[in-house]
Design an enzyme around this catalytic site. Structure first.
Site, PDB file in Angstrom:
ATOM      1  N   HIS A 168      35.288 -56.458 -52.384  1.00 14.15           N
ATOM      2  CA  HIS A 168      36.453 -56.636 -51.528  1.00 14.15           C
ATOM      3  C   HIS A 168      36.379 -55.656 -50.363  1.00 14.15           C
ATOM      4  O   HIS A 168      36.363 -54.443 -50.572  1.00 14.15           O
ATOM      5  CB  HIS A 168      37.741 -56.367 -52.304  1.00 14.15           C
ATOM      6  CG  HIS A 168      37.969 -57.293 -53.463  1.00 14.15           C
ATOM      7  ND1 HIS A 168      37.339 -57.138 -54.673  1.00 14.15           N
ATOM      8  CD2 HIS A 168      38.740 -58.391 -53.576  1.00 14.15           C
ATOM      9  CE1 HIS A 168      37.734 -58.096 -55.496  1.00 14.15           C
ATOM     10  NE2 HIS A 168      38.581 -58.877 -54.858  1.00 14.15           N
ATOM     11  N   ASN A 202      29.511 -50.712 -55.972  1.00 17.42           N
ATOM     12  CA  ASN A 202      30.910 -51.123 -55.850  1.00 17.42           C
ATOM     13  C   ASN A 202      31.818 -50.295 -56.742  1.00 17.42           C
ATOM     14  O   ASN A 202      32.872 -49.822 -56.317  1.00 17.42           O
ATOM     15  CB  ASN A 202      31.041 -52.607 -56.202  1.00 17.42           C
ATOM     16  CG  ASN A 202      32.490 -53.066 -56.203  1.00 17.42           C
ATOM     17  OD1 ASN A 202      33.124 -53.131 -57.250  1.00 17.42           O
ATOM     18  ND2 ASN A 202      32.999 -53.383 -55.033  1.00 17.42           N
TER      19      ASN A 202
END
Length: 227
Positions: A1, A32
């Site tokens: 994201h 991430n």
């Protein structure tokens, strides 16, 4: 994201919006959940110090620079029979996913701008982070100039900003990420509490022990999850 789900817990609709594919890029899982997560947490912490924090994130595909040498001596017309000198060759290599060949970025970037009435000027820093697992590196290791980042992206960021009257955020804040050991305790606690399956849990625990991160608290979580 790119706009983190963790930044949008105030509203279910805002949280849901972060899951549109227009906000998502393929990212190394350890990057991430690890270094990039620490960077996002650092950005959130800035909101406790400054009234406004503007964050721009995105993917990059950057070339590697390699030296190339001729395999054969230069024996053509006018050649002296000596081997040619090395020259720089830039190549971009990246993974693709699925039948539609979704491109996996080699790097990701963030531009962070803060403003506050107590500041004499806006403060800004920009970063380019490799899309690979990263251990305990200082954020300043990946700091780059805004002009260099714009050259790679092809976009002018904050065009209304007077850059002659903009300070360096890292000079003011130090660009200090959360303590690495403290973060890894948080990271592995979360991973061990919510594995996809038993096989992944065992693999994660094996990695915890091999990296010397195992302790009583993590072992307790591992055993409870396994049970």
């Amino acid at each position: 994201h790119m706009a983190p789900a963790g930044d949008n817990k105030h509203c279910q609709a805002s949280m849901a919006d972060t899951f549109y594919l227009t906000n998502i890029v393929p990212q190394d899982m350890d990057n991430n959940g690890g270094y990039w997560n620490r960077l996002e947490m650092w950005c959130r912490e800035l909101t406790k110090t400054y009234s406004d924090v503007w964050v721009i994130s995105g993917p990059l595909w950057l070339p590697e620079v390699r030296d190339q040498d001729s395999d054969k001596p230069d024996s053509g017309a006018g050649g002296d029979g000596k081997r040619k000198k090395k020259s720089e060759v830039r190549t971009i290599s990246y993974q693709v996913l699925g039948n539609n060949y979704v491109s996996v970025p080699t790097h990701l970037f963030k531009v962070v701008l803060v403003t506050d009435p107590k500041l004499g000027q806006p403060l800004l820093s920009s970063f380019i982070v490799p899309n690979v697992p990263i251990a305990d590196k200082q954020l300043t290791h990946y700091k780059t100039s805004l002009e260099e980042l714009e050259r790679h992206v092809g976009v002018e960021f904050h065009p209304e900003l007077d850059r002659t009257k903009t300070g360096d955020l890292c000079v003011d804040s130090g660009c200090q990420l959360e303590d690495y050991k403290k973060f890894m305790q948080f990271f592995w606690s979360r991973r061990l509490k919510s594995p996809w399956n038993l096989r992944n849990l065992e693999r994660d625990w094996e990695e915890v022990t091999s990296k010397g991160a195992a302790n009583e608290e993590l072992e307790k979580i591992y055993k409870e999850t396994k049970e």
